[in-house]
Design a protein around this motif. Sequence first.
Motif, PDB file in Angstrom:
ATOM      1  N   LEU A   1       0.832  -1.199   0.000  1.00 53.68           N
ATOM      2  CA  LEU A   1       0.000   0.000   0.000  1.00 53.68           C
ATOM      3  C   LEU A   1       0.866   1.249   0.000  1.00 53.68           C
ATOM      4  N   TYR A   2       0.333   2.310  -0.581  1.00 55.31           N
ATOM      5  CA  TYR A   2       1.054   3.579  -0.557  1.00 55.31           C
ATOM      6  C   TYR A   2       1.343   4.017   0.869  1.00 55.31           C
ATOM      7  N   THR A   3       0.373   3.866   1.771  1.00 56.25           N
ATOM      8  CA  THR A   3       0.548   4.323   3.142  1.00 56.25           C
ATOM      9  C   THR A   3       1.637   3.534   3.872  1.00 56.25           C
ATOM     10  N   GLY A   4       1.683   2.228   3.666  1.00 54.55           N
ATOM     11  CA  GLY A   4       2.744   1.436   4.274  1.00 54.55           C
ATOM     12  C   GLY A   4       4.098   1.742   3.661  1.00 54.55           C
ATOM     13  N   THR A   5       4.110   1.971   2.342  1.00 55.30           N
ATOM     14  CA  THR A   5       5.353   2.332   1.663  1.00 55.30           C
ATOM     15  C   THR A   5       5.885   3.665   2.160  1.00 55.30           C
ATOM     16  N   ALA A   6       4.964   4.573   2.527  1.00 57.07           N
ATOM     17  CA  ALA A   6       5.349   5.903   2.994  1.00 57.07           C
ATOM     18  C   ALA A   6       6.022   5.875   4.354  1.00 57.07           C
ATOM     19  N   VAL A   7       5.957   4.759   5.059  1.00 60.13           N
ATOM     20  CA  VAL A   7       6.683   4.637   6.323  1.00 60.13           C
ATOM     21  C   VAL A   7       7.869   3.680   6.198  1.00 60.13           C
TER      22      VAL A   7
ATOM     23  N   GLY B   1      -4.971  13.561   6.826  1.00 57.55           N
ATOM     24  CA  GLY B   1      -4.088  12.557   6.229  1.00 57.55           C
ATOM     25  C   GLY B   1      -2.934  12.201   7.154  1.00 57.55           C
ATOM     26  N   ILE B   2      -2.429  13.197   7.895  1.00 59.34           N
ATOM     27  CA  ILE B   2      -1.373  12.918   8.868  1.00 59.34           C
ATOM     28  C   ILE B   2      -1.893  11.986   9.958  1.00 59.34           C
ATOM     29  N   GLY B   3      -3.069  12.318  10.499  1.00 57.08           N
ATOM     30  CA  GLY B   3      -3.632  11.491  11.564  1.00 57.08           C
ATOM     31  C   GLY B   3      -3.878  10.065  11.111  1.00 57.08           C
ATOM     32  N   CYS B   4      -4.329   9.914   9.875  1.00 62.20           N
ATOM     33  CA  CYS B   4      -4.608   8.568   9.359  1.00 62.20           C
ATOM     34  C   CYS B   4      -3.355   7.718   9.282  1.00 62.20           C
ATOM     35  N   ASN B   5      -2.340   8.199   8.582  1.00 54.76           N
ATOM     36  CA  ASN B   5      -1.174   7.335   8.378  1.00 54.76           C
ATOM     37  C   ASN B   5      -0.322   7.200   9.623  1.00 54.76           C
TER      38      ASN B   5
ATOM     39  N   MET C   1     -12.917   5.486  12.700  1.00 56.33           N
ATOM     40  CA  MET C   1     -13.940   6.078  13.564  1.00 56.33           C
ATOM     41  C   MET C   1     -13.688   7.557  13.832  1.00 56.33           C
ATOM     42  N   LEU C   2     -12.425   7.973  13.834  1.00 55.25           N
ATOM     43  CA  LEU C   2     -12.117   9.379  14.078  1.00 55.25           C
ATOM     44  C   LEU C   2     -12.300  10.250  12.842  1.00 55.25           C
ATOM     45  N   GLY C   3     -12.402   9.639  11.670  1.00 58.39           N
ATOM     46  CA  GLY C   3     -12.661  10.411  10.452  1.00 58.39           C
ATOM     47  C   GLY C   3     -11.424  10.913   9.740  1.00 58.39           C
ATOM     48  N   PHE C   4     -10.274  10.260   9.937  1.00 61.38           N
ATOM     49  CA  PHE C   4      -9.057  10.652   9.224  1.00 61.38           C
ATOM     50  C   PHE C   4      -9.111  10.147   7.774  1.00 61.38           C
ATOM     51  N   GLU C   5      -8.162  10.635   6.961  1.00 62.40           N
ATOM     52  CA  GLU C   5      -8.194  10.389   5.519  1.00 62.40           C
ATOM     53  C   GLU C   5      -7.075   9.446   5.077  1.00 62.40           C
ATOM     54  N   HIS C   6      -7.468   8.379   4.382  1.00 62.15           N
ATOM     55  CA  HIS C   6      -6.556   7.324   3.938  1.00 62.15           C
ATOM     56  C   HIS C   6      -6.554   7.285   2.418  1.00 62.15           C
ATOM     57  N   THR C   7      -5.403   7.542   1.822  1.00 57.73           N
ATOM     58  CA  THR C   7      -5.326   7.666   0.362  1.00 57.73           C
ATOM     59  C   THR C   7      -5.846   6.430  -0.375  1.00 57.73           C
ATOM     60  N   PRO C   8      -5.352   5.209  -0.115  1.00 54.00           N
ATOM     61  CA  PRO C   8      -5.856   4.052  -0.864  1.00 54.00           C
ATOM     62  C   PRO C   8      -7.349   3.804  -0.656  1.00 54.00           C
ATOM     63  N   ALA C   9      -7.852   4.029   0.577  1.00 53.74           N
ATOM     64  CA  ALA C   9      -9.291   3.864   0.810  1.00 53.74           C
ATOM     65  C   ALA C   9     -10.085   4.857  -0.013  1.00 53.74           C
TER      66      ALA C   9
ATOM     67  N   GLY D   1       3.955   9.129   7.688  1.00 55.02           N
ATOM     68  CA  GLY D   1       4.791   7.947   7.600  1.00 55.02           C
ATOM     69  C   GLY D   1       6.270   8.258   7.673  1.00 55.02           C
ATOM     70  N   ALA D   2       6.715   9.256   6.889  1.00 55.03           N
ATOM     71  CA  ALA D   2       8.146   9.537   6.776  1.00 55.03           C
ATOM     72  C   ALA D   2       8.702  10.291   7.971  1.00 55.03           C
ATOM     73  N   VAL D   3       7.933  11.242   8.500  1.00 57.29           N
ATOM     74  CA  VAL D   3       8.441  12.116   9.558  1.00 57.29           C
ATOM     75  C   VAL D   3       7.971  11.676  10.938  1.00 57.29           C
ATOM     76  N   VAL D   4       6.644  11.593  11.102  1.00 63.79           N
ATOM     77  CA  VAL D   4       6.095  11.334  12.431  1.00 63.79           C
ATOM     78  C   VAL D   4       6.502   9.954  12.952  1.00 63.79           C
ATOM     79  N   VAL D   5       6.408   8.926  12.113  1.00 64.74           N
ATOM     80  CA  VAL D   5       6.695   7.568  12.581  1.00 64.74           C
ATOM     81  C   VAL D   5       8.125   7.139  12.232  1.00 64.74           C
TER      82      VAL D   5
END
Length: 355
Positions: A98-104, A175-179, A211-219, A254-258
């Motif tokens: 996934l893009y989100t997993g790749t981003a971390v 998007g930050i909160g999601c990933n 449930m919190l309403g964050f934004e996930h690119t692949p979804a 993914g890249a910075v926060v985690v």
Amino acid sequence: MGGADNMTSLVKGPKEAYLVLAEKGRSLAGLMVRESSLKFFGQCFMAGCYIGFGAHLAVVISGAMPGITDENPGLKKLIFAYLFPVNLVLITLTGGVLYTGTAVATPAAFFERKASLLDVLRCLVLSWVGNLLGSLVFAGFILWCDLLDDRSQASFLSIAEKKTSARFDVTFARGIGCNWMVSMAVLLSGQAQDMFGKVVAIYLPISTFVMLGFEHTPANFYLLGMTVEAGDMSFLDVLLKNLLPTTLGNLVAGAVVVAGSYSYFFGNLGNTTTSEATEPFRRLQAQRSMGIESDVESPENQPGNDDPKRYTSRQSASSTCAPSISSRVSFVPEGEEGPDWDAIPVGKVTKVNPV
């Protein structure tokens, strides 16, 4: 869990889990070099299809309970969040990308000097495009199957209107909160060593961001792509009002926060030294978990090391045993008497004169 003398843990520590994550990023980058970009792209495409399975399931079921959920929006979110993570389980446990997993994972590999910046960018672009095409193809498949009824179509449109109505910076922050949560799901699933543990590790963070309403690119590729294919919204609106800020927010998380923070805690950014002896085993484990052919020999295939436990124990023993007679060499100035090795207790270190 074995006997008292043979106890093993089914959960890795956070440092080891992060280093395995970085090794997965290295494997992703190396896949395009060792084999082909097409194979990497195929894993991304399949992951986009699996996103469609979970997303469509969540929309159809949560939207088919108007008598219960209309007056109880929290229950509707709960049902959606319970069903949606099915796709992340399918993807994570089958080696999808996934893009989100790749981003971390790939930034972690970059921070640990296991991948170049160019490799990271290539992985990010290919995973984004592969996930998008997989989601759109699966949306077309659902339409072909005639599985989009009026109620489901109305639910998709309602979701799309909400996701494209916020300001650019708000969607970026979501998007930050999601990933942040998705990256933790990837990290925690790497800690667990059995299927039940991995499923739980995936479900908890993924359900949280939903449930919190964050934004996930692949979804959003699927949720908004279905609306586009149904003719209820234009792709340009979807791209500019949601996909672009969400993509950037997911990357920052993914890249910075985690990846950045955990590299500082446990890796290269914090100047933490890691054991080179365990590096091949982390690499092997990371590659096998993603279905990638390993370029590292398994411990059992190492010459003279038919038993991995015996191999590691020998390594441990060799690092703790007293110096042998042949290794007791001291360089002292000519004419001076060297140390009496027989008088030195085992385990003690005596300072000798340098040349």
